[in-house]
Design a protein around this motif. Sequence first.
Motif, PDB file in Angstrom:
ATOM      1  N   SER A  23       0.832  -1.216   0.000  1.00 33.49           N
ATOM      2  CA  SER A  23       0.000   0.000   0.000  1.00 33.49           C
ATOM      3  C   SER A  23       0.860   1.257   0.000  1.00 33.49           C
ATOM      4  O   SER A  23       0.562   2.227  -0.703  1.00 33.49           O
ATOM      5  N   PHE A  24       1.940   1.245   0.787  1.00 27.78           N
ATOM      6  CA  PHE A  24       2.833   2.401   0.858  1.00 27.78           C
ATOM      7  C   PHE A  24       3.457   2.687  -0.505  1.00 27.78           C
ATOM      8  O   PHE A  24       3.454   3.822  -0.979  1.00 27.78           O
ATOM      9  N   PHE A  25       3.993   1.663  -1.166  1.00 26.09           N
ATOM     10  CA  PHE A  25       4.639   1.873  -2.454  1.00 26.09           C
ATOM     11  C   PHE A  25       3.653   2.298  -3.536  1.00 26.09           C
ATOM     12  O   PHE A  25       4.000   3.057  -4.439  1.00 26.09           O
ATOM     13  N   LYS A  26       2.408   1.847  -3.430  1.00 27.62           N
ATOM     14  CA  LYS A  26       1.388   2.257  -4.397  1.00 27.62           C
ATOM     15  C   LYS A  26       1.091   3.758  -4.304  1.00 27.62           C
ATOM     16  O   LYS A  26       0.631   4.356  -5.269  1.00 27.62           O
ATOM     17  N   LEU A  27       1.337   4.343  -3.142  1.00 25.65           N
ATOM     18  CA  LEU A  27       1.097   5.782  -2.990  1.00 25.65           C
ATOM     19  C   LEU A  27       1.839   6.583  -4.052  1.00 25.65           C
ATOM     20  O   LEU A  27       1.365   7.610  -4.516  1.00 25.65           O
ATOM     21  N   LYS A  34      -1.201  15.468  -3.313  1.00 27.18           N
ATOM     22  CA  LYS A  34      -0.541  15.462  -2.003  1.00 27.18           C
ATOM     23  C   LYS A  34      -1.506  15.119  -0.867  1.00 27.18           C
ATOM     24  O   LYS A  34      -1.194  14.304  -0.006  1.00 27.18           O
ATOM     25  N   GLU A  35      -2.660  15.732  -0.853  1.00 28.17           N
ATOM     26  CA  GLU A  35      -3.619  15.525   0.233  1.00 28.17           C
ATOM     27  C   GLU A  35      -4.079  14.073   0.295  1.00 28.17           C
ATOM     28  O   GLU A  35      -4.255  13.504   1.370  1.00 28.17           O
ATOM     29  N   GLU A  36      -4.281  13.476  -0.871  1.00 20.82           N
ATOM     30  CA  GLU A  36      -4.711  12.085  -0.920  1.00 20.82           C
ATOM     31  C   GLU A  36      -3.615  11.145  -0.417  1.00 20.82           C
ATOM     32  O   GLU A  36      -3.890  10.179   0.300  1.00 20.82           O
ATOM     33  N   ILE A  37      -2.375  11.434  -0.788  1.00 25.43           N
ATOM     34  CA  ILE A  37      -1.244  10.618  -0.341  1.00 25.43           C
ATOM     35  C   ILE A  37      -1.106  10.697   1.174  1.00 25.43           C
ATOM     36  O   ILE A  37      -0.937   9.682   1.850  1.00 25.43           O
ATOM     37  N   SER A  42      -1.812   8.125   6.488  1.00 25.44           N
ATOM     38  CA  SER A  42      -2.424   8.106   7.822  1.00 25.44           C
ATOM     39  C   SER A  42      -3.283   6.860   8.002  1.00 25.44           C
ATOM     40  O   SER A  42      -3.289   6.241   9.069  1.00 25.44           O
ATOM     41  N   ASN A  43      -3.994   6.484   6.956  1.00 28.61           N
ATOM     42  CA  ASN A  43      -4.827   5.290   6.989  1.00 28.61           C
ATOM     43  C   ASN A  43      -3.969   4.028   7.164  1.00 28.61           C
ATOM     44  O   ASN A  43      -4.294   3.151   7.962  1.00 28.61           O
ATOM     45  N   ILE A  44      -2.866   3.947   6.423  1.00 28.09           N
ATOM     46  CA  ILE A  44      -1.959   2.809   6.550  1.00 28.09           C
ATOM     47  C   ILE A  44      -1.388   2.746   7.962  1.00 28.09           C
ATOM     48  O   ILE A  44      -1.354   1.680   8.583  1.00 28.09           O
ATOM     49  N   ALA A  45      -0.942   3.881   8.491  1.00 31.31           N
ATOM     50  CA  ALA A  45      -0.367   3.925   9.838  1.00 31.31           C
ATOM     51  C   ALA A  45      -1.393   3.477  10.877  1.00 31.31           C
ATOM     52  O   ALA A  45      -1.072   2.724  11.808  1.00 31.31           O
ATOM     53  N   ARG A  46      -2.642   3.902  10.708  1.00 33.53           N
ATOM     54  CA  ARG A  46      -3.707   3.496  11.638  1.00 33.53           C
ATOM     55  C   ARG A  46      -3.887   1.975  11.609  1.00 33.53           C
ATOM     56  O   ARG A  46      -3.984   1.327  12.653  1.00 33.53           O
ATOM     57  N   LYS A  47      -3.903   1.401  10.414  1.00 37.42           N
ATOM     58  CA  LYS A  47      -4.078  -0.054  10.290  1.00 37.42           C
ATOM     59  C   LYS A  47      -2.908  -0.805  10.922  1.00 37.42           C
ATOM     60  O   LYS A  47      -3.107  -1.824  11.588  1.00 37.42           O
ATOM     61  N   VAL A  48      -1.698  -0.303  10.706  1.00 41.21           N
ATOM     62  CA  VAL A  48      -0.519  -0.944  11.295  1.00 41.21           C
ATOM     63  C   VAL A  48      -0.612  -0.894  12.812  1.00 41.21           C
ATOM     64  O   VAL A  48      -0.368  -1.890  13.497  1.00 41.21           O
ATOM     65  N   ARG A  49      -0.979   0.249  13.356  1.00 42.57           N
ATOM     66  CA  ARG A  49      -1.088   0.381  14.813  1.00 42.57           C
ATOM     67  C   ARG A  49      -2.190  -0.513  15.372  1.00 42.57           C
ATOM     68  O   ARG A  49      -2.051  -1.081  16.453  1.00 42.57           O
ATOM     69  N   GLN A  50      -3.294  -0.623  14.653  1.00 35.23           N
ATOM     70  CA  GLN A  50      -4.399  -1.470  15.117  1.00 35.23           C
ATOM     71  C   GLN A  50      -4.013  -2.944  15.127  1.00 35.23           C
ATOM     72  O   GLN A  50      -4.527  -3.705  15.937  1.00 35.23           O
ATOM     73  N   ALA A  51      -3.126  -3.332  14.209  1.00 32.79           N
ATOM     74  CA  ALA A  51      -2.674  -4.725  14.174  1.00 32.79           C
ATOM     75  C   ALA A  51      -1.955  -5.061  15.473  1.00 32.79           C
ATOM     76  O   ALA A  51      -2.021  -6.186  15.958  1.00 32.79           O
ATOM     77  N   LEU A  65       9.612   3.516  12.519  1.00 35.53           N
ATOM     78  CA  LEU A  65       9.525   3.253  11.094  1.00 35.53           C
ATOM     79  C   LEU A  65       8.413   4.067  10.448  1.00 35.53           C
ATOM     80  O   LEU A  65       8.595   4.658   9.376  1.00 35.53           O
ATOM     81  N   LEU A  66       7.267   4.132  11.091  1.00 32.57           N
ATOM     82  CA  LEU A  66       6.161   4.932  10.562  1.00 32.57           C
ATOM     83  C   LEU A  66       6.545   6.408  10.467  1.00 32.57           C
ATOM     84  O   LEU A  66       6.186   7.087   9.504  1.00 32.57           O
ATOM     85  N   ALA A  67       7.291   6.895  11.446  1.00 28.42           N
ATOM     86  CA  ALA A  67       7.750   8.289  11.410  1.00 28.42           C
ATOM     87  C   ALA A  67       8.691   8.514  10.231  1.00 28.42           C
ATOM     88  O   ALA A  67       8.603   9.540   9.538  1.00 28.42           O
TER      89      ALA A  67
END
Length: 78
Positions: A23-27, A34-37, A42-51, A65-67
């Motif tokens: 997902s990150f590389f597809k960005l 820019k706003e969509e990226i 943020s959406n990817i980071a949220r999913k990673v944290r929820q995992a 790593l997320l930072a």
Amino acid sequence: MADWVDESMDTLMAGIEAKYWVSFFKLFSEGRPKEEIEAELSNIARKVRQAGRPDHKASMLEEHLLAHLSAIVDLSLK
């Protein structure tokens, strides 16, 4: 084959599941504004944290790593 792909996408790479790396590389390959990226990152980071990670050290490494990924996106959008 589908089972193998699903299992591969759950494989940890640098502490993050492969599906989030994809997902990150597809960005950067879809020519998004820019706003969509930033919103998708943020959406990817949220999913990673929820995992969630079972131990504090892994969780802290994940946050670092997320930072760094966020900084990469910021640099690439300037």
